[in-house]
Motif scaffolding. Structure first.
Motif, PDB file in Angstrom:
ATOM      1  N   LEU A 195     -12.104  -2.489  -0.783  1.00 58.87           N
ATOM      2  CA  LEU A 195     -10.861  -2.566  -0.117  1.00 58.87           C
ATOM      3  C   LEU A 195     -10.824  -1.191   0.856  1.00 58.87           C
ATOM      4  CD1 LEU A 195      -8.946  -2.987  -3.576  1.00 58.87           C
ATOM      5  CD2 LEU A 195      -9.555  -4.421  -1.680  1.00 58.87           C
ATOM      6  N   TYR A 214      -1.801   1.481   0.085  1.00 52.94           N
ATOM      7  CA  TYR A 214      -3.177   1.876  -0.376  1.00 52.94           C
ATOM      8  C   TYR A 214      -3.927   0.743  -0.972  1.00 52.94           C
ATOM      9  CZ  TYR A 214      -6.430   4.905  -2.703  1.00 52.94           C
ATOM     10  OH  TYR A 214      -7.464   5.534  -3.163  1.00 52.94           O
ATOM     11  N   ARG A 215      -5.134   0.850  -0.425  1.00 54.94           N
ATOM     12  CA  ARG A 215      -6.206  -0.353  -0.998  1.00 54.94           C
ATOM     13  C   ARG A 215      -5.551  -1.731  -0.934  1.00 54.94           C
ATOM     14  NH1 ARG A 215      -9.368   2.854  -5.888  1.00 54.94           N
ATOM     15  NH2 ARG A 215     -10.432   4.097  -4.590  1.00 54.94           N
ATOM     16  N   LYS A 216      -4.853  -1.908   0.238  1.00 54.87           N
ATOM     17  CA  LYS A 216      -4.052  -3.239  -0.018  1.00 54.87           C
ATOM     18  C   LYS A 216      -4.636  -4.270   1.195  1.00 54.87           C
ATOM     19  CE  LYS A 216      -1.192  -2.620  -3.305  1.00 54.87           C
ATOM     20  NZ  LYS A 216      -1.541  -1.505  -3.638  1.00 54.87           N
ATOM     21  N   CYS A 217      -5.760  -3.622   1.928  1.00 55.92           N
ATOM     22  CA  CYS A 217      -6.388  -4.656   2.694  1.00 55.92           C
ATOM     23  C   CYS A 217      -8.006  -4.746   2.218  1.00 55.92           C
ATOM     24  CB  CYS A 217      -6.436  -3.943   4.067  1.00 55.92           C
ATOM     25  SG  CYS A 217      -4.923  -4.069   4.883  1.00 55.92           S
ATOM     26  N   GLU A 245      -2.574  -6.661   3.236  1.00 52.66           N
ATOM     27  CA  GLU A 245      -2.606  -7.945   3.525  1.00 52.66           C
ATOM     28  C   GLU A 245      -2.178  -8.835   2.213  1.00 52.66           C
ATOM     29  OE1 GLU A 245      -7.079  -8.115   5.908  1.00 52.66           O
ATOM     30  OE2 GLU A 245      -6.878  -7.830   3.911  1.00 52.66           O
ATOM     31  N   ILE A 246      -1.565  -8.238   1.316  1.00 52.36           N
ATOM     32  CA  ILE A 246      -1.197  -8.905   0.217  1.00 52.36           C
ATOM     33  C   ILE A 246       0.178  -9.421   0.113  1.00 52.36           C
ATOM     34  CG2 ILE A 246      -2.772  -7.800  -1.374  1.00 52.36           C
ATOM     35  CD1 ILE A 246      -0.428  -6.367  -2.575  1.00 52.36           C
ATOM     36  N   ASP A 248       1.967   3.489  -1.931  1.00 50.80           N
ATOM     37  CA  ASP A 248       1.206   2.457  -2.542  1.00 50.80           C
ATOM     38  C   ASP A 248       1.386   1.043  -2.176  1.00 50.80           C
ATOM     39  OD1 ASP A 248       0.119   4.121  -4.331  1.00 50.80           O
ATOM     40  OD2 ASP A 248       1.541   3.887  -5.915  1.00 50.80           O
TER      41      ASP A 248
END
Lengths: 453, 587, 404
Positions: free
Chosen positions: A452, A306-309, A265-266, A303
């Protein structure tokens, strides 16, 4: 907002990931997969995934084996029994329960995705029966054929009611309706001319909703020629869907949205990155194929994903219940999720829930942490439904250290800065073991990392 | 569960203790020793009656045949406990039931004191048995403590000539003649011994409120209870909880009881035990101040008394009240200082229905204070179909001062209300009610219903098919019923009543009767709905939810009927609860 | 910056807990912290549900037409709290009348809009969306304001609904989650563990994680401020025992805790039906509601004044319509059109605009002189300093009812 990411090679990005010594298949990636493709996992499931590897785990998530019909029949029946009234509180509770218990979690996750993409507010529709129909429709095609899904959705009574288009008269084509579906459901904003909007509305004339039943009245249909998206003809509403699907933007809209849902999402992905997926998707509009490519990809297991939402409130809460292998009061959860901004069946506008960072503000963060507190301490309606002690005894944790490690493993796959780990571990040294563990769990589940996906 | 059970058993075991000085039967009543600040005290004055029921074969059968008991019986802890009991039975050469009957044979008390202190006393019929049991248990406890290397835990000490024992922590007990006394805080034991040696000191029996309360309890009661509301109201603020945030309608329904409780000094209760019933009679001394907007309930509420309840077939519950709605609504400015939107909506609607008549002076004033309600299980006509969720039918029966005149006004209002409902539903494209005017036993009713003609599945109709709103008037009775069927049943019941004129039950403002079998039956009809609701409301599995229903059904199956009667006599509010039991028969 | 303020707040929490520092010092410190530029001004919108009878709120007691048409509901010269020789406040608005005299309340006459809707749902929708007669509008004017204020890294909640009502359309936003605050505890962490490191000094490889850490830190900071306010404030402020007063009290506490909420929305008279919709027996019901309004708002003004926050706060009342001039046969009134708006704040004086004529009527109701969108535009542009054009869809003329 963050466009600095180095361009990614699309060929590498969408090639299937295979574990190697530099990029091993480990707990971190098993947890990542279960967060995105399901509503979290139990410790058993994570360990099984570790043993079986990514291909088999994903194959299971995409096509769960075993007989599911008993579960599906029972839950279809539960949902029907809750759809008698105009309130959707019962239906909401059963859907959440289904998300929690289903043997096919990716199906429900995709249903939630389409529920949000094709957003209508039940407060406007006011019919439990139609809302259930729409839920079933999105579930049926959740990983099926997008062309069929789109055609049925734009013709569904709930869509017409929500957009004030119960009567599409020849003399009064509803341009609000056509603008809304073209900009939000079909192509995206700023792609249609005013002429397109007008003629799409004309193509939909003749559709009437009479006592919540859809009927086509030939005499009210405008069958003169229209010009839509550069083509001319005597189009009806089904033709509109065909024209839309011929337009490249239709696939772009879905691929972009699914990218945000599954990968990140970033950043705004480069067009060149998505282009191959768009081209592939346009061939058959096979949703499952698109999902499979995304979830199998190198990019997904990198990466960049990973943990990007940001977890939506439902995923956030259900992952907790799933990790504790517990059933919780979903009636109550439905209400609490509404307070966190995700009232199932009631997205505030046709644009659906704002995702990503918009889920988070001071009130919703305090709300999330207080929900954790209520669940873990068993306060109010959640009376002792999560039972940490039975989780610890199931997995043979005998000491504080073992129990706290299990919590970190299940919920964060032990991926947490050691300094933070240490700080949390040292909190409340004077509490007895049971209360200490409760506070420990609350701390872990309130961490920014756990918000996240 | 098992753990709780064990703790319970341990408390009972403590109760079965011993005494050195076997002896005279002339101990003063335990209440003369119990400290005055005991908030709650139960006194078992007629143990034989209680034991007859509780330790009798029918309760035993009810308990031992329950699956929960059988599950418990298979637990390791329960088997160990049974072993201990058998050992004691052999050593004392008696069986446990006889032992319990003997050890509590002359009564017992249980008190709760501030700061979670408890006090238990038992008077044994056989002081030798008491002392034997104590010796055995004392030996056990001492052994175990010493095995754990703790030589000081179990010990005894002399105080004013009485030997007090402790098995650990602050627990303390002693035996005086045939009386055994146990407390979880040793200073309570000291207080008792002080009271015993000096009758001038303040004990429960010297408390004036206690004496007043005792006079309201039938001396024949098997179990007596005394609750010091003065302490509770003062220190726990429970009165504020009771009266604050209470909806005035709820306050009216409860006849101002929460308000009375909050100004009461005490509550007394007596329990009578019979072969087939339990009855509990409770009293409080609180009297509502005349400034209280609900005080009219107490002042004239019981003068007339309530009418006997209406009996109809398939009756789940029947209520009879004495509530002066005219006086209640006249006090609305005090009762509803905040105008809720609901109240204003109600007034708007009533203004329409009653054609601008003044709600207080021209509507409520026409209604007598004797009001009755009936709730009954529905019988569904197979040609119409049955709803998926089956709700009971219910009706209210008003008595009118001017039946001829006001009957028509009410009928007009009713028809307008039905019309408005239909109009509003029509606006939302929902089906409306058809209006019918059937005649039943010469009574013309306004009855309404939904047509099920277009419904596909007649076995799972929508919830609205539970309602067939009906208005009927027979003599001075105005019946508003949720179904025509219940209205007809009520007409039948009233016609029977006219043969033998109704006699009011004086001193009573509320009378409620509940039939357990019908209640169980409606729960059975909706079993699936309730189970499903439990699953999502409480996060239970289907099996857990079903087991919960089983327990409820079993409890209901042991109950026949419950009757609650609430009233006022000599400024003392009284409530009588009578449960008639349906215990399993023993061959 | 955030960190130092946090330290200050922690210390002040310590003060109030220890309570050996005089409270005026704490208050002065708070007031200093509160002495902010215009971007920190606050708007409270109070909805009077059901259509308030403007004629019996600000009463033209001296108008013969009024007396003629209100045979039973008429308020006489001796009963009202006089504003001038023509107008007076309803007898139950005594406390608001006193605030009026203190310069804390003003009245905007004859607010409405063209072809106004006389049906509750339709009129409410028009006021909520501020796009009259556009049935397709899915967002409310406050919701759109919130969306326009949404920054990517802003932990502040631009606006909230307080009280026990369901969310009105006015707060419907596309991007922002608008919380419904029933209790101040909702913004307070039940249990929290504090990281010793300020997240502002950290930068990881994951911007989303950094964002989340900053958010958590900011939320905890607010939580602590609220905790210290609710600890220190329990006894001093006096509010009457009404639901509305409790709601306004929560608002006052949140304003004092300085949690960044710019717009508050509260409702008197319930959701959808009832409330001010007095078709029958209006006199007592209306009086009771006005008393709640008057005493609650007045207590709110006094509380904020004491905390030296009143100059930052403006409260307005809105209602979907006024009522008909002529009363009906059931001692009530029908749905009308224009009605006065009440404005309360630190510097609010007198009457604004012209009182509508009682003879030149629109189908039995008063005609409007001031479009409510002019009022909203003025509030947005001049009070909240937010460009109203995008929110209202057009540039509306500014009015001059605001202080300064």
């Amino acid at each position: 907002m963050n466009n600095e990411t180095a361009p990614v090679d699309p060929q590498w990005a969408w090639a299937p990931y295979s574990p190697s010594s530099e990029r091993p298949w480990d707990l971190k990636w098993a947890g990542h997969l279960y967060r995105r493709a399901a509503f979290g996992a139990s410790w058993d499931q994570l360990q099984k995934a570790l043993k079986e590897g990514p291909d088999q785990t994903l194959a299971w998530l995409l096509d769960p084996n075993g007989n599911r019909s008993e579960f599906e029949t029972a839950f279809d029946e539960y949902e029907s029994s809750a759809a008698y009234s105009s309130s959707t509180e019962g239906l909401r509770a059963w859907w959440l329960r289904r998300m929690l218990q289903t043997p096919n979690p990716l199906q429900e996750k995709m249903t939630l995705f389409w529920h949000n993409h094709f957003a209508v507010n039940q407060a406007k529709v006011k019919s439990g029966r139609l809302t259930l129909q729409r839920l079933r429709l999105t579930r049926k095609y959740a990983q099926g054929n997008y062309a069929k899904l789109l055609e049925e959705i734009v013709h569904h009574p709930s869509t017409l009611i929500a957009l004030n288009a119960e009567k599409n008269r020849k003399t009064l084509p509803n341009e609000h309706f056509s603008r809304m579906i073209m900009e939000n459901y079909c192509l995206g904003p700023d792609l249609c001319s005013e002429e397109d909007i007008r003629d799409v509305a004309r193509a939909f004339t003749g559709w009437f909703l009479i006592r919540n039943e859809l009927r086509f009245l030939e005499r009210e249909h405008d069958d003169a020629d229209k010009r839509i998206l550069g083509e001319e003809g005597n189009f009806n509403s089904a033709d509109v869907v065909k024209l839309v699907l011929r337009h490249k933007a239709a696939a772009w809209l879905i691929v972009k949205k699914l990218y945000r849902n599954f990968i990140s999402e970033i950043d705004n992905p480069a067009d060149s990155l998505l282009e191959p997926l768009v081209n592939q998707f346009r061939e058959h509009y096979d949703i499952k194929q698109l999902v499979r490519v995304m979830l199998k990809s190198n990019l997904f297991f990198s990466d960049a994903a990973y943990r990007k939402c940001v977890k939506c409130p439902a995923s956030f809460a259900l992952e907790i219940a799933k990790g504790f292998e517990a059933n919780i009061s979903t009636t109550c959860l439905g209400r609490d999720l509404a307070a966190l901004g995700q009232d199932l069946f009631h997205p505030s506008t046709i644009k659906g829930w704002p995702s990503g960072r918009h889920w988070i503000n001071s009130a919703t963060l305090a709300g999330r942490c207080n929900l954790v507190h209520a669940l873990v301490t068993g306060a109010g309606s959640y009376e002792n439904q999560l039972s940490p002690s039975s989780l610890f005894s199931k997995y043979n944790c005998k000491t504080k250290t073992e129990a706290s490690q299990l919590i970190l493993n299940i919920f964060l796959q032990n991926d947490l800065e050691p300094s933070v780990q240490k700080q949390i571990f040292q909190q409340n040294p004077n509490l007895d073991a049971q209360s200490w563990l409760k506070h420990y769990i609350i701390n872990v589940l309130s961490l920014p990392e756990f918000q996240l996906a | 569960m098992v753990r709780k059970f064990q703790v319970g058993i341990r408390i009972v075991m403590f109760a079965l203790f011993v005494c050195q000085n076997a002896g005279s039967d002339s101990l003063p009543k335990a209440s003369q020793w119990i400290p005055q600040d005991a908030v709650i005290t139960f006194e078992m004055s007629k143990p034989a009656d209680l034991f007859h029921l509780l330790l009798g074969p029918r309760i035993e059968k009810a308990v031992t045949t329950a699956p929960e008991y059988q599950a418990l019986a298979n637990e390791q802890g329960f088997k160990e406990l049974q072993g201990v009991i058998r050992y004691l039975e052999t050593t004392l050469s008696t069986d446990w039931k006889t032992a319990v009957k003997t050890l509590l044979g002359k009564g017992g008390t249980f008190s709760l004191l501030p700061e979670n202190k408890i006090l238990l006393t038992t008077d044994s019929e056989d002081s030798k048995l008491l002392s034997q049991l104590h010796e055995i248990l004392y030996g056990f406890a001492k052994n175990e403590a010493e095995n754990q290397g703790n030589y000081d835990r179990v010990k005894s000490k002399e105080y004013k000539g009485v030997t007090g024992y402790t098995f650990g922590q602050d627990e303390a007990h002693c035996i005086i003649d045939n009386r055994f006394m146990f407390t979880n805080k040793s200073n309570v034991l000291k207080q008792i011994i002080d009271n015993r040696s000096n009758s001038e000191l303040k004990s429960l029996s010297t408390l004036e409120n206690y004496q007043c309360a005792q006079s309201t309890i039938n001396p024949e009661a098997s179990l007596k209870g005394f609750l010091r509301l003065d302490i509770l109201n003062q220190f726990t603020g429970i009165n504020k909880v009771l009266t604050k945030n209470l909806n005035p309608l709820a306050a009216l329904l409860l006849a101002g009881l929460p308000d009375s409780l909050s100004v009461s000094n005490w509550l007394s209760a007596g329990l009578h035990v019979g072969e087939e019933h339990l009855s509990l009679l409770a009293n409080i001394d609180g009297k509502l101040d005349t400034s209280d907007p609900l005080s009219f309930i107490g002042s004239n509420g019981c003068a007339g008394g309530v009418l006997p309840i209406i009996q109809v077939p398939n009756q789940i519950a029947s209520f009879s009240f004495y509530r002066d709605l005219y006086q209640f609504y006249s006090a609305k400015d005090d009762l509803f200082p905040e105008r809720t939107s609901g109240l204003i909506f109600f007034e708007n609607m009533m203004g329409i229905f009653f054609t601008g008549r003044d709600l207080t002076e021209e509507v409520w004033k026409e209604v007598k204070p004797e009001i009755r309600f009936v709730v009954s299980e529905q019988r569904y006509d197979p040609s119409i179909g049955a709803p998926a969720v089956q709700l009971p039918s219910f009706a209210v029966i008003f008595k009118l001062f001017n039946p001829e005149k006001f009957g028509l006004i009410a009928e007009e209002a009713w028809q307008k209300a039905i019309g408005l409902v239909n109009f509003t539903r029509g606006q939302e494209a929902l089906p409306g009610l058809l209006i019918d005017r059937p005649v039943y036993k010469d009574i013309k009713m306004t009855s309404t219903y939904f047509s099920s003609m277009e419904e596909d599945d007649k076995s799972k109709l929508e919830t609205r098919f539970n309602f067939r709103p009906t208005l009927a008037r027979i003599e001075d009775n105005l019946i508003l019923s949720s179904t025509d069927q219940l209205a007809e049943d009520i007409i039948d019941s009233v016609l029977v009543g006219t043969v033998a004129p109704l006699e009011k039950i004086p001193g009573t403002h509320s009378l409620v009767q509940i039939n357990a079998d019908r209640l169980a039956s409606i729960l059975t009809s909706n079993r699936e709905t309730i189970v499903r609701n439990d699953m999502i409301e409480k996060g239970k599995t289907k099996e857990q939810a079903e087991a919960g229903q089983e327990i409820l059904h079993r409890i209901l199956s042991y109950l026949n009927q419950a009757t609650l009667q609430v009233g006022m006599e000599d400024n003392i509010a009284q409530a009588a609860l009578k449960l008639s039991l349906n215990l399993p028969a023993v061959e | 910056m955030i960190y130092t303020r946090r330290q200050f707040m922690q210390t002040s929490a310590f003060w109030s807990a220890g309570s050996f520092i005089p409270s005026f010092l704490t208050r002065a410190a708070f007031a200093a912290a509160a002495n902010k530029p215009k971007s920190d001004r606050i708007l409270v919108v109070l909805q009077l549900s059901g259509g308030n009878d403007g004629l019996n709120t600000v009463v033209p007691y001296a108008d013969d037409e009024y007396g003629r048409n209100r045979t039973t509901l008429r308020l006489r010269s001796a009963q009202v709290h006089k504003i001038d020789s023509y107008l007076g406040f309803h007898p139950e608005l005594k406390t608001l009348w006193e605030q009026f005299q203190e310069g804390h309340v003003s009245v905007i006459h004859g607010v409405g809009y063209p072809k106004s809707n006389r049906d509750h749902a339709g009129a409410l929708r028009d006021w909520h969306t501020a796009r009259p007669h556009d049935e397709n509008c899915q967002t409310g004017w406050i919701g759109r304001t919130a969306d326009s204020m949404a920054g990517t890294d802003n932990s502040n909640i631009p606006c909230v609904l307080t009280g026990n009502n369901s969310q009105p359309l006015a707060l419907n936003a596309e991007r922002m989650i608008i919380p419904l605050i029933r209790s101040i505890n909702q913004l307070k962490f039940q249990y929290e563990w504090e990281s010793e490191v300020s997240p502002n000094n950290q930068k990881s490889k994951n911007p989303l994680l950094d964002f989340m850490k900053r958010q958590k830190f900011a939320a905890q900071e607010k939580s602590q401020r609220i905790a210290s306010i609710s600890r220190s404030k329990n006894s001093n402020a006096k509010y009457p025992p009404f639901q509305l007063a409790a709601t306004l009290r929560i608002i006052a506490q949140l304003i004092q805790a300085d949690v960044g909420i710019r717009i508050y929305y509260a409702v008197l008279g319930g959701d959808g039906f009832g409330g001010f919709d007095n078709h029958a027996n209006q006199r007592d019901n209306h009086a009771a509601l006005l008393r709640q309004l008057s005493d609650s708002v007045s207590a709110f003004i006094n509380d904020l004044k004491k905390e030296r926050l009143l100059d930052r706060v403006l409260l307005i009342t809105v209602s979907e319509f006024g009522r008909t001039l002529k009363e009906n046969g059931r001692h009530g009134t029908g749905h009308g059109a224009a009605a006065p708006m009440l404005v309360a704040g630190g510097d609010c004086h007198g009457l604004f605009g012209r009182h509508p004529s009682l003879t030149d009527l629109d189908n039995g109701a008063l005609k409007y002189h001031i479009d409510f969108r002019n009022v909203f535009a003025t509030l947005l542009d001049q009070w909240l300093c937010i460009d109203s054009k995008d929110i209202l869809g057009a540039k509306y003329k500014q009015l001059s009812f605001l202080p300064g």
